[in-house]
Design an enzyme around this catalytic site. Structure first.
Site, PDB file in Angstrom:
ATOM      1  N   ASP A 107      15.258 -34.465   3.116  1.00 44.54           N
ATOM      2  CA  ASP A 107      14.443 -33.538   3.911  1.00 44.54           C
ATOM      3  C   ASP A 107      14.996 -33.321   5.322  1.00 44.54           C
ATOM      4  O   ASP A 107      14.560 -32.405   6.016  1.00 44.54           O
ATOM      5  CB  ASP A 107      13.003 -34.065   4.030  1.00 44.54           C
TER       6      ASP A 107
ATOM      7  N   ASP B 110       7.323 -30.907   1.594  1.00 45.18           N
ATOM      8  CA  ASP B 110       8.022 -31.609   0.532  1.00 45.18           C
ATOM      9  C   ASP B 110       6.956 -32.119  -0.449  1.00 45.18           C
ATOM     10  O   ASP B 110       5.798 -32.302  -0.076  1.00 45.18           O
ATOM     11  CB  ASP B 110       8.814 -32.773   1.124  1.00 45.18           C
TER      12      ASP B 110
END
Length: 618
Positions: free
Chosen positions: A510, A310
């Site tokens: 996420d 990420d």
């Protein structure tokens, strides 16, 4: 008879081997305990039989018979088999206890009492009695009894026990604090938000314990091998007994060889090979602030082919900050910026405000302040018209930009930075660029992953231009931008076709990708749902711990394979000798020596696993 009396208490103390071993044998799923039970029981029963034969020989005047059986008693073998196997298990437990030393140390760091402020009065209470919402007072040198947020005061706090970060962290009003951290300097008050079993400390302890209790796939393989190995060994022992009888050797010689086979082949080392190495590794990583939730995650991690990352909060700091200040008169620019952004609530304004505060610029008084959403702000300061905003806003209010300004803006855009233009009385005063900066350790961590032949990819919801600029600066191999949470999961699932994928993230968005990946790694400062979805948690919020975890996983698997090799290699060599292949040369192996040799193999495996304590980390 005295030997029998001395042996019986040892048999009773180790009765678990018989209960578990014979039960497994009855259920046709023999295990290592079955070998120990059969080997020691055979020696014990034969010893009782020998006593009767000695008595018979003495009673009938057959002194040769009495002498023969008197020199072939195996009570000491039965006792030593049980004792030495127990010593091996003791060494295993000791290694596990040693591994848990870091966790026990953490438990001791949490204080027994806390000072709580109630209705203006300070009251000392047991830590177990703390409740969410309590205002807790912490003085210099004290450790924190709960997780929470500072509401008054400031200090530097040593969080090394939890995060592995040795440098104390400065904390002020609004900062998060954690149980077992040590207050180094000032006094402060904080509101308890997590107490008891909900604190970060309690979760660390649970994670490490759970990981130690789980079995890695390689350990399950060892169990399956044992299920085949045990009946084969028992068959070899039976064949050994029969062959020596057929060859005309005495029953006690044949029985001795059979018992030796059972004892020396006891694969205790095989049972120790995986759990000790895993337990040691989980403990070492916990000391570094890397929390592994399961042994399976530790094993799978070593095969990682791709690490998907990420962007925000993982590669980058997670909040915007000033990167560039471009002006011929920087003082004027920052004075205007401090005044205008003091009244703005925009995230970019917050970053600029933090920068001007740090530089010591006090916001000047302004009049006629107005904001145009998504474009900029304007006001009057000391009789001058001042404004701040994007290029479209500047054009709208008649501020002239030259070619140099346009070139600068293009350059900043290529670097993934967001420029804010400032004007005074219709003339451009300068540019302040803001961006979510890359963490100091990110580029080095990604470089280490490349050196380990691991491919890297960045997944982000940001626009492609910014994402590509960040990816280039960090050294990431590939980038997928403008993706939604479900898209991240889809991309990760696609990557898995080319090998094991590890995903690293910190946000709520996420969590689907963390769950979908073969191994999910959450940044410790991230959202609770991300941490819950992950297999591994990095307490230090440092991407540098990702290559460290992968490297140590590889070391652990290498150690386990060494242990398994030596366990099998030892048995392969030992069984023929125990069966009496060298007997024609006058070389035999007594059951007691077999038990000693078997325990030495277990000791070797445990010692080899404990080498991981001294192994250097990246």
């Amino acid at each position: 008879f005295t030997q029998l009396i001395l042996t019986l208490p040892i048999v009773y103390l180790n009765r678990k081997f018989y209960i578990v071993g014979f039960k497994a044998l009855w259920n046709r799923s023999p295990n290592m305990d079955s070998l120990v039970a059969v080997g020691s029981a055979a020696a014990l029963i034969y010893g009782v039989f020998a006593i009767y034969m000695i008595g018979y020989g003495l009673g009938h005047g057959d002194l040769e018979l009495a002498k023969t059986y008197g020199s072939n008693l195996y009570f000491e073998s039965a006792a030593m088999i049980l004792t030495l196997v127990s010593v091996g298990k003791f060494l295993e437990e000791r290694s596990k206890n040693k591994t848990g030393a870091a966790v026990e140390h953490l438990m001791k760091l949490a204080p027994d009492t806390a000072i709580v402020e109630k209705n203006g009065v300070q009251v000392e209470v047991k830590t177990s009695a703390l409740q969410v919402g309590d205002i807790i007072i912490v003085k210099p040198g004290q450790s924190l009894p709960a997780d929470g947020t500072i509401v008054e005061g400031s200090s530097s706090i040593d969080e090394s026990a939890l995060t592995g970060e040795s440098i104390p962290v400065e904390k002020t009003v609004g900062s998060r604090v954690m149980t077992a951290s040590i207050n180094k300097t000032g006094s402060f008050k904080f509101r308890a938000e997590k107490v008891g079993g909900e604190t970060a400390l309690a979760k660390i302890i649970d994670l490490v314990r759970d990981a130690g209790a789980t079995k890695a796939p390689i350990a399950k393989l060892a169990d399956k091998v044992s299920g085949i190995f045990v009946p084969v060994v028992m068959s070899i022992a039976a064949v050994t007994l029969i062959v020596w009888l057929i060859l005309g050797r005495s029953f006690d010689f044949a029985l001795s060889r059979g018992i030796s086979v059972l004892v020396i082949s006891c694969p205790c080392a095989l049972g120790l090979a995986t759990p000790v190495a895993v337990t040691v590794s989980v403990g070492r990583l916990a000391e570094r602030g890397i929390l592994v939730k399961s042994a399976e995650a530790l094993e799978i991690l070593h095969e990682t082919k791709t690490v998907a990352l990420d962007k925000t909060g993982t590669i980058t700091e997670g909040h915007p900050s000033v990167t560039d200040v471009i002006s011929e008169n920087e003082n004027e620019l920052l004075t205007v910026a401090a005044a205008l952004e003091a009244s703005s609530e925009h995230p970019l304004a917050e970053a600029i405000r933090a920068y001007t505060d740090e530089k010591g610029f006090v916001p000047a008084k302004i009049d006629d302040f107005s904001a145009v959403p998504g474009r900029g702000v304007k006001a009057v300061m000391n009789g001058k018209k001042v404004a701040a905003g994007n290029i479209a806003f500047m054009k709208e209010i008649g501020v002239v930009q030259n070619d140099e300004c346009a070139s600068t803006l293009d350059e900043l855009a290529k670097k993934g930075r967001t420029p804010m233009l400032f004007a005074v009385d219709g003339k451009l005063a300068g540019i302040i660029a803001v961006a979510d900066k890359i963490k100091p350790t990110s580029a080095d961590a990604i470089s280490k992953l490349h050196s380990m032949n691991v491919k890297t990819m960045m997944l982000t919801g940001d626009n492609r231009l910014t994402a590509e600029a960040i990816a280039k600066e960090a050294g990431v191999d590939d980038v997928t931008a403008e993706v939604l949470p479900q898209d991240k999961e889809r991309v990760v699932d696609g990557l898995r076709k080319n090998g094991i994928v590890t995903f690293v993230g910190d946000g709520i968005n996420d969590s689907p990708a963390l769950t979908r990946a073969d191994v999910g790694i959450a940044i410790g400062s991230g959202a609770d749902i991300a941490i819950d979805s992950a297999d591994i948690v990095l307490m230090k919020n440092d991407l540098g711990d990702v290559p460290t975890a992968i490297d140590f996983s590889r070391r652990t698997i290498r150690n386990i394979k060494q242990n398994l090799f030596w366990a099998f290699f030892y048995n392969t060599l030992g069984i023929p000798v125990a069966a009496g292949v060298l007997a024609p040369l006058g070389i035999t192996l007594s059951p007691m020596l077999g038990a000693a040799a078997m325990s030495l193999s277990s000791l070797f495996v445990v010692t080899n696993a404990l080498r991981l304590y001294k192994a250097k980390m990246l």
